[in-house]
Design a protein around this motif. Structure first.
Motif, PDB file in Angstrom:
ATOM      1  N   ILE A 246      38.775  -6.026  18.596  1.00  0.00           N
ATOM      2  CA  ILE A 246      40.132  -5.812  19.102  1.00  0.00           C
ATOM      3  C   ILE A 246      40.240  -4.524  19.918  1.00  0.00           C
ATOM      4  CG2 ILE A 246      41.155  -7.100  17.193  1.00  0.00           C
ATOM      5  CD1 ILE A 246      41.971  -4.425  15.942  1.00  0.00           C
ATOM      6  N   ARG A 247      39.120  -3.892  20.172  1.00  0.00           N
ATOM      7  CA  ARG A 247      39.099  -2.627  20.907  1.00  0.00           C
ATOM      8  C   ARG A 247      39.086  -2.865  22.414  1.00  0.00           C
ATOM      9  NH1 ARG A 247      35.153   0.670  23.203  1.00  0.00           N
ATOM     10  NH2 ARG A 247      35.355   2.917  22.816  1.00  0.00           N
ATOM     11  N   HIS A 248      39.992  -2.189  23.138  1.00  0.00           N
ATOM     12  CA  HIS A 248      39.963  -2.225  24.593  1.00  0.00           C
ATOM     13  C   HIS A 248      38.858  -1.301  25.107  1.00  0.00           C
ATOM     14  CE1 HIS A 248      43.566  -4.615  25.275  1.00  0.00           C
ATOM     15  NE2 HIS A 248      44.193  -3.917  24.361  1.00  0.00           N
TER      16      HIS A 248
ATOM     17  N   GLY B 211      38.381  -7.351  32.683  1.00  0.00           N
ATOM     18  CA  GLY B 211      39.645  -7.447  31.955  1.00  0.00           C
ATOM     19  C   GLY B 211      39.464  -7.952  30.537  1.00  0.00           C
ATOM     20  N   LYS B 212      40.475  -7.702  29.703  1.00  0.00           N
ATOM     21  CA  LYS B 212      40.441  -8.145  28.314  1.00  0.00           C
ATOM     22  C   LYS B 212      41.856  -8.426  27.846  1.00  0.00           C
ATOM     23  CE  LYS B 212      38.587  -6.915  23.745  1.00  0.00           C
ATOM     24  NZ  LYS B 212      37.637  -6.045  23.032  1.00  0.00           N
TER      25      LYS B 212
ATOM     26  N   TRP C 261      46.894  -6.446  27.352  1.00  0.00           N
ATOM     27  CA  TRP C 261      45.982  -6.747  28.467  1.00  0.00           C
ATOM     28  C   TRP C 261      45.463  -5.447  29.049  1.00  0.00           C
ATOM     29  CZ3 TRP C 261      47.667  -6.889  34.071  1.00  0.00           C
ATOM     30  CH2 TRP C 261      46.628  -7.305  34.918  1.00  0.00           C
ATOM     31  N   SER C 262      44.159  -5.361  29.175  1.00  0.00           N
ATOM     32  CA  SER C 262      43.546  -4.218  29.855  1.00  0.00           C
ATOM     33  C   SER C 262      42.763  -4.730  31.050  1.00  0.00           C
ATOM     34  CB  SER C 262      42.633  -3.433  28.908  1.00  0.00           C
ATOM     35  OG  SER C 262      41.594  -4.247  28.400  1.00  0.00           O
ATOM     36  N   VAL C 263      42.729  -3.923  32.089  1.00  0.00           N
ATOM     37  CA  VAL C 263      42.017  -4.297  33.306  1.00  0.00           C
ATOM     38  C   VAL C 263      41.403  -3.044  33.909  1.00  0.00           C
ATOM     39  CG1 VAL C 263      44.025  -4.055  34.819  1.00  0.00           C
ATOM     40  CG2 VAL C 263      42.184  -5.620  35.460  1.00  0.00           C
ATOM     41  N   ASN C 264      40.231  -3.200  34.467  1.00  0.00           N
ATOM     42  CA  ASN C 264      39.544  -2.075  35.095  1.00  0.00           C
ATOM     43  C   ASN C 264      39.358  -0.910  34.112  1.00  0.00           C
ATOM     44  OD1 ASN C 264      38.231  -1.135  37.385  1.00  0.00           O
ATOM     45  ND2 ASN C 264      40.030  -0.089  38.198  1.00  0.00           N
ATOM     46  N   GLY C 265      39.168  -1.257  32.830  1.00  0.00           N
ATOM     47  CA  GLY C 265      38.911  -0.242  31.819  1.00  0.00           C
ATOM     48  C   GLY C 265      40.128   0.471  31.266  1.00  0.00           C
ATOM     49  N   ARG C 266      41.343   0.085  31.684  1.00  0.00           N
ATOM     50  CA  ARG C 266      42.550   0.759  31.215  1.00  0.00           C
ATOM     51  C   ARG C 266      43.543  -0.268  30.674  1.00  0.00           C
ATOM     52  NH1 ARG C 266      42.093   5.848  30.164  1.00  0.00           N
ATOM     53  NH2 ARG C 266      44.329   6.147  30.490  1.00  0.00           N
TER      54      ARG C 266
ATOM     55  N   LYS D 195      37.328 -14.532  34.991  1.00  0.00           N
ATOM     56  CA  LYS D 195      36.280 -13.636  34.516  1.00  0.00           C
ATOM     57  C   LYS D 195      35.762 -12.672  35.579  1.00  0.00           C
ATOM     58  CE  LYS D 195      34.745 -16.296  30.553  1.00  0.00           C
ATOM     59  NZ  LYS D 195      33.618 -16.901  29.834  1.00  0.00           N
ATOM     60  N   SER D 196      35.704 -13.075  36.812  1.00  0.00           N
ATOM     61  CA  SER D 196      35.141 -12.193  37.826  1.00  0.00           C
ATOM     62  C   SER D 196      36.087 -11.066  38.216  1.00  0.00           C
ATOM     63  CB  SER D 196      34.763 -12.998  39.073  1.00  0.00           C
ATOM     64  OG  SER D 196      35.919 -13.575  39.654  1.00  0.00           O
ATOM     65  N   SER D 197      37.398 -11.302  38.135  1.00  0.00           N
ATOM     66  CA  SER D 197      38.377 -10.310  38.593  1.00  0.00           C
ATOM     67  C   SER D 197      39.204  -9.698  37.480  1.00  0.00           C
ATOM     68  CB  SER D 197      39.328 -10.955  39.610  1.00  0.00           C
ATOM     69  OG  SER D 197      40.076 -11.986  38.977  1.00  0.00           O
ATOM     70  N   GLY D 198      39.296 -10.369  36.325  1.00  0.00           N
ATOM     71  CA  GLY D 198      40.186  -9.901  35.261  1.00  0.00           C
ATOM     72  C   GLY D 198      41.624 -10.316  35.477  1.00  0.00           C
TER      73      GLY D 198
END
Length: 650
Positions: A336-338, A429-430, A456-461, A553-556
């Motif tokens: 569950i960790r971003h 993304g996650k 939702w996280s994207v680009n590590g944030r 998956k490729s872009s998040g």
């Protein structure tokens, strides 16, 4: 008695299998005056000539530490200077002056001081008066004792100053809080956490470096703590929670530290037997806590692994199958960790810790994940250097061994069917989707009315967040608002809670059924998750909600589709809360742009309704809240209706 029955019988509506236990507990309430009298007798009859048996835990001076530990060590020294001035920061972003001598029972925000009375007669909840006993309990947990002890090792030139303050505060606490006679004795969990911190602080400081009278007073007080905990185990036979795990941790730690006490062997045996049983009661098969809360996932994991380490270190042993269950808790915490370290929030967060590295309470489980992995010997759980808390609590050698470990935990699961968490993950993304049941077997507990919500996280944030908790009893209005459906990124129909909240029931939710996963499809290009919740089928006419997530998956890029099915006219709203570091700009026609540390994100809504941007309260940790921005898409009309949200990196 109830726990001897099969789970499907215990969990029937009304829990008929628990009736004998309920009768026993109610009868026990009439014996409380006698129990309190016996507790006083126990406190006075503590055996003499018991010594603290502690394994040394040395920390080298600052200049000899591995480089990655230096910044955290410098923070410890800075915080130790604040502690010397009796300025501390507990569940608050600001330091508060606690007086000289320290006022151990005073709420620093309101100035209210709980009376110096027998613990059974103190009303500590005091709802809706702005007072919060957690602020007092956090002080008396003694986390800052750890800071003083660590500082005495890190800075040898000032060690006598730090040790003198540690000794003075231990003696002062004992004098101001005689056994059973203050609000700090109102539950066994606080006694367990406090005694665990005392044991660790004395280990790090070194018993031989503290005055003999201090050690003698602390030893006697810890004996009293152990007897209090054993006679005051929390919960009831049909439902126990994190407090009970804390109690067992206290018995395990004290059973090891006070081996020469004639009761110590029984404390250890009880802690082992009861914690092994609790592993299957509170920890679901997939490794998630039955409390439906990510914060309490971490707290229970920390407490249980400390207890297991104490039991195994004293030769008590621990059942392998129960041990494996707590290993699965580590895997779930990692899942569950971003990528930025934030633990996806769902349910309550009181920011509770046992052996923290300092005053900060960041919304992460990383310190617990690393320490639990070290204690259970599971290998490296995350990339990078281990958290500094491993060094502070287990020694620099253990930290270095974990840092050099080539063994790693296997990739964690992405689906947790019992606990109700689904993970959609891509390199960019996650998404963490909340399909958790109402916590503590349907009673509510630390769960929120937040079914089908997500982060939702994207680009590590992290971009879209859960709003958090803020408080428990200080404000029931604020408490209910922060756990309401309207505050979470999930559809709300006709202004009704998906799980009704009863005013004044701080830890209760009405169970309207649990979310279910209809379908999950994992392809090379995207992951699709379809889920539903029956909570609004109680309306007249009923409404059913199906929610679909699609992560590219490729872009998040993320697409969320809400389908509201039913008849008649209804109103709906779908909030989308952002973290406080994100700013929003509306672009018209259901479109907006969010700008933050992860770049720019474009968000668009399609469907019957309109979108607005508004401020809301966001709570990164207990006792703290700040304003942030959210989007709210709302509308009304006949059903069926479909609302689609699209979000992508600009």
């Amino acid at each position: 008695m109830a726990r001897l029955l099969p789970p499907h019988i215990r969990r029937l509506p009304g829990r008929p299998g628990c009736l004998p236990d309920r009768a026993w507990v109610r009868a026990g309430r009439h014996l409380r005056p006698l129990r309190r009298h016996l507790a006083r007798w126990q406190f006075e009859r503590v055996p003499e000539e018991v010594v603290l048996d502690l394994e040394p835990l040395d920390l080298p001076p600052l200049e000899l530490l591995p480089e990655p530990l230096v910044p955290a060590a410098e923070t410890i020294l800075a915080e130790a200077d604040e502690v010397l001035a009796h300025r501390m920061r507990f569940v608050s972003p600001e330091y508060h002056q606690y007086g000289n001598p320290i006022e151990w029972s005073r709420d620093p925000l309101t100035g209210y001081e709980w009376p110096a009375a027998w613990f059974g007669s103190i009303p500590f909840g005091l709802p809706d008066q702005g007072r919060d006993v957690i602020r007092v309990w956090e002080l008396s947990r003694g986390h800052h004792f750890l800071t003083l002890a660590r500082a005495s090792r890190l800075d040898p030139e000032r060690s006598s100053e730090y040790l003198a303050e540690l000794s003075a505060q231990i003696e002062d606490w004992i004098a101001a809080n005689p056994a059973g006679w203050s609000v700090n004795w109102c539950n066994a969990m606080e006694a367990a956490i406090r005694s665990t911190n005392w044991v660790w602080a004395i280990r790090v400081a070194g018993p031989d470096r503290l005055p003999d009278p201090t050690i003698a007073l602390a030893t006697r007080s810890l004996q009293q703590h152990a007897r209090f905990i054993r006679s005051s185990l929390e919960g009831n036979p049909w439902r126990r929670g994190n407090h009970y795990v804390a109690d067992l941790m206290g018995l395990a730690v004290l059973g090891r530290a006070l081996r020469s006490d004639p009761e110590a062997a029984r404390w250890r045996a009880d802690a082992r037997r009861l914690l092994e049983a609790e592993a299957t009661e509170q920890i679901l098969d997939d490794g998630l806590s039955f409390e439906s809360s990510s914060c309490y996932q971490g707290l229970v994991l920390e407490m249980a692994t400390i207890a297991i380490d104490a039991l195994e270190g004293s030769g008590e042993g621990f059942a392998p199958e129960a041990r494996e269950r707590f290993t699965r808790m580590i895997e779930a915490a990692v899942a569950i960790r971003h990528p930025d370290g934030r633990a996806a929030q769902y349910g309550d967060s009181d920011s509770g810790r046992i052996l923290p590295g300092g005053f900060d309470r960041e919304p992460t489980l990383d310190p617990v994940i690393w320490t639990a992995s070290a204690l259970l010997g599971t290998g490296r759980p995350l990339p990078g250097d281990p958290d500094p808390e491993v060094a502070w609590n287990l020694g620099v050698e253990r930290w270095q061994a974990l840092a050099n470990s080539a063994d790693e935990l296997a990739s964690p699961p992405v689906s947790f069917p019992e606990g109700g968490i689904e993970i959609l993950e891509a390199p960019a993304g996650k998404v963490v989707v909340n399909c958790t049941p109402v916590g503590q077997e349907g009673s509510g507990g630390h769960a929120h009315s937040d079914a089908l919500s997500f982060e939702w996280s994207v680009n590590g944030r992290t971009v879209v967040v859960d709003p958090g908790t803020w408080c428990y009893t200080a404000s029931s209005t604020g408490r209910d608002a922060m756990r309401s459906t309207a505050c979470h990124p999930t559809p709300m129909v006709d202004g009704e809670e998906i799980n009704p909240i009863l005013r004044g029931r701080t830890f209760w939710l009405t169970d309207t059924g649990r979310a279910r996963v209809i379908e999950r499809i994992d392809l090379e290009t995207e992951t699709t998750l379809r889920c539903a919740h029956p909570g609004y089928e109680r309306l007249d006419p009923p409404v059913s909600i199906t929610r679909e997530f699609r992560l590219e998956k490729s872009s998040g890029d993320l697409v969320v589709v809400d389908r509201l099915a039913g008849t008649g006219r209804h109103a709906w709203s779908v909030p989308l809360p952002f973290g406080p570091e994100w700013n929003l700009d509306l672009a018209g026609e259901g479109r907006a742009r969010a700008t933050g540390p992860g770049g720019e994100v474009e968000i668009g809504f399609e469907g019957p309704g309109s979108m607005e941007a508004e401020e809301y309260w966001y709570s990164p940790g207990y006792g703290v809240r700040e304003t942030a921005w959210r989007l709210v898409f709302s509308g009304a009309g006949p059903l069926p209706a479909t609302i689609t949200m699209r979000a992508r990196l600009a």
